[in-house]
Scaffold this motif. Structure first.
Motif, PDB file in Angstrom:
ATOM      1  N   UNK A 301       5.199  -0.207  -8.730  1.00  0.00           N
ATOM      2  CA  UNK A 301       4.192   0.162  -7.736  1.00  0.00           C
ATOM      3  C   UNK A 301       3.308  -1.021  -7.401  1.00  0.00           C
ATOM      4  N   UNK A 302       3.099  -1.236  -6.105  1.00  0.00           N
ATOM      5  CA  UNK A 302       2.237  -2.337  -5.700  1.00  0.00           C
ATOM      6  C   UNK A 302       2.450  -2.725  -4.255  1.00  0.00           C
ATOM      7  N   UNK A 303       2.012  -3.919  -3.917  1.00  0.00           N
ATOM      8  CA  UNK A 303       2.212  -4.437  -2.555  1.00  0.00           C
ATOM      9  C   UNK A 303       3.695  -4.723  -2.330  1.00  0.00           C
ATOM     10  N   UNK A 332       5.601   1.436  -2.713  1.00  0.00           N
ATOM     11  CA  UNK A 332       4.783   0.437  -2.021  1.00  0.00           C
ATOM     12  C   UNK A 332       3.503   1.092  -1.534  1.00  0.00           C
ATOM     13  N   UNK A 333       2.365   0.492  -1.876  1.00  0.00           N
ATOM     14  CA  UNK A 333       1.073   1.069  -1.495  1.00  0.00           C
ATOM     15  C   UNK A 333       0.972   1.229   0.024  1.00  0.00           C
ATOM     16  N   UNK A 410       1.524  -2.428 -10.747  1.00  0.00           N
ATOM     17  CA  UNK A 410       1.883  -2.010 -12.101  1.00  0.00           C
ATOM     18  C   UNK A 410       3.355  -1.621 -12.162  1.00  0.00           C
ATOM     19  N   UNK A 411       3.851  -1.531 -13.376  1.00  0.00           N
ATOM     20  CA  UNK A 411       5.180  -0.964 -13.600  1.00  0.00           C
ATOM     21  C   UNK A 411       5.060   0.056 -14.726  1.00  0.00           C
ATOM     22  N   UNK A 412       5.885   1.097 -14.652  1.00  0.00           N
ATOM     23  CA  UNK A 412       5.871   2.171 -15.641  1.00  0.00           C
ATOM     24  C   UNK A 412       7.310   2.457 -16.043  1.00  0.00           C
ATOM     25  N   UNK A 413       7.604   2.311 -17.321  1.00  0.00           N
ATOM     26  CA  UNK A 413       8.957   2.561 -17.836  1.00  0.00           C
ATOM     27  C   UNK A 413       8.985   3.926 -18.506  1.00  0.00           C
ATOM     28  N   UNK A 414       9.902   4.789 -18.058  1.00  0.00           N
ATOM     29  CA  UNK A 414      10.032   6.116 -18.640  1.00  0.00           C
ATOM     30  C   UNK A 414      11.162   6.140 -19.657  1.00  0.00           C
TER      31      UNK A 414
END
Length: 449
Positions: A301-303, A332-333, A410-414
């Motif tokens: 998630x981000x630009x 993408x924001x 940010x990044x989020x790992x599930x």
């Protein structure tokens, strides 16, 4: 940003039913709340004990009620028929009319719910929230229905939905009481000793209070002095111990309550996460929960520039990441899905049966082995988010709960079981991630499921 295991979710098969009690006088008592959508395949919104199935094509031949013979039932049916043709304004009039014709509780719930969906389609968030709040509070609408319905996707990205969800989580004024109860049950499973701890906090506080009740008079006698007076130092120590115990146990009780509320909020957020839709490389739309046990989603998630660079760097480790079940989910924001925004309700046309969710029947919603195998074959290295506004809202709420400035890259790992494994700011270190994650066939991956 550690998170609690997302609650699993059900995606209903798409059918619609005409509300009828002609041959079954008691059938209206078994009403559930659904309605048709604009898709060529329609969705189940109301089920009666003797339903008559219909579709968008067949709904055009639905008979209109005779003038002067309108009932709440006929108005709801006509509203559903009009809605299936895209005549939202006319359908809204019918649902409003139904509410003026002395409807029974089941008919009222039906009219309110579908009226809310019309308002959501028209972008009238406050009116939709008011209808849903009334249905929740007075007509036993289940909050899980609001979370489940892809036709309310446009409503769920609005501030009014966030307010309604918070009310349901807190159980205020009986809004969403069942939803809070289900959240508390899950919380108790994840923190099984919290109830025991709180019991002992109350018991020890009561014991210290009783001891303090007898210690205070002794302190007065010790201060007064004289023959047989208790030792003032020992009495003062006992008083201090009792007061300190009460303060400590009350503080622990409050702290545990606060942690429970934070956990309920996290469970609620993860319920929302599990329902977010994705479009796979085969153009099939699924919900995140349906990837459970078959993939490890990594949310980027981000630009646009940051997300694109992260995806480019991931290509260097594509083989290793695929062996570990990684699927990239770029968010993408500020990106908008024009199809979803235009259609308003924007639910996926077709999705595999998913796993159980809050407040619903686990047994009847278990994913079959065949469905899982087929889904696994469709998963590739990258997926496209559907309804990006919902994804963005969830990520920013998660950032806020973890003390991260909303809107940062940010990044989020599930994990394979749907829980958040770990997260971080900026670009992920793909080499490190490839080393950290075990291959899909490894024992650790099987345990992770």
């Amino acid at each position: 940003m550690d998170a609690i295991n997302p609650i699993l979710r059900h995606h209903r098969r798409r059918h619609c039913y005409i509300f009828t009690t002609a041959n079954h006088p008691s059938s209206s008592s078994s009403l559930l709340h659904r309605k048709p959508t604009f898709n060529s395949t329609t969705k189940k919104h109301f089920i009666f004990s003797s339903p008559i199935s219909c579709s968008s094509s067949s709904s055009s031949t639905s008979p209109s009620p005779e003038v002067g013979s309108e009932t709440a039932e006929s108005c709801v049916n006509l509203g559903l028929s009009l809605f299936s043709k895209g005549r939202v304004k006319d359908a809204l009039v019918q649902f409003e009319t139904a509410l003026t014709l002395n409807p029974n509780p089941v008919e009222t719930q039906a009219a309110l719910y579908n009226k809310a969906c019309c308002h959501a389609y028209r972008g009238e968030g406050k009116k939709a929230a008011d209808c849903l709040r009334t249905a929740l509070k007075e007509y036993n609408l289940k909050f899980g229905t609001i979370l489940n319905d892809p036709d309310l996707a446009s409503f769920r990205i609005l501030p009014e939905f966030k307010e309604l969800q918070e009310e349901a989580r807190l159980g205020g004024e009986d809004v969403g009481y069942g939803f809070r109860r289900d959240l508390k049950l899950i919380s108790e499973v994840q923190a099984p000793f919290r109830g025991v701890r709180k019991f002992f906090y109350v018991a020890f506080t009561a014991a210290a209070g009783i001891s303090l009740f007898f210690t205070i008079p002794r302190l007065f006698l010790a201060i007064k002095g004289g023959d047989g007076a208790p030792d003032i130092l020992a009495t003062t120590q006992n008083l201090a111990i009792n007061v300190g115990g009460i303060v400590a146990f009350v503080a622990l009780y409050i702290w545990d309550n606060k942690k429970e509320e934070e956990q309920l909020a996290q469970i609620s957020r993860n319920e929302t996460l599990s329902r977010l839709p994705l479009r796979l490389s085969t153009n099939r739309v699924v919900e995140l929960v349906q990837l459970r046990e078959t993939a490890r989603p990594v949310i980027l998630a981000g630009k646009k520039e940051t997300v694109s660079l992260a995806i480019q760097k991931a290509e260097r480790f594509r083989t290793d990441l695929l062996d570990r079940g990684v699927i990239l989910v770029p968010v993408i924001w500020g990106e908008k899905d024009s199809i979803i925004e235009k259609r308003g309700f924007g639910g996926p046309k077709k999705a595999a049966a998913s796993l159980p969710s809050v407040g619903e029947d686990f047994e009847t919603r278990t994913q079959s082995v065949t469905a899982k195998t087929k889904l696994k074959s469709e998963i590739r290295f990258k997926a496209e988010v559907v309804s990006p506004g919902e994804w963005e809202r969830w990520i920013k709420e998660q950032q806020k709960s973890e003390g991260v400035t909303p809107g940062e890259d940010v990044y989020i790992i599930l994990r394979l079981d749907g829980r958040v494994r770990r997260s971080g700011r900026g670009l992920p270190d793909w080499e490190q991630i490839a080393k950290e994650l075990p291959p899909m066939e490894a024992l650790l991956s099987k345990l992770e499921r």
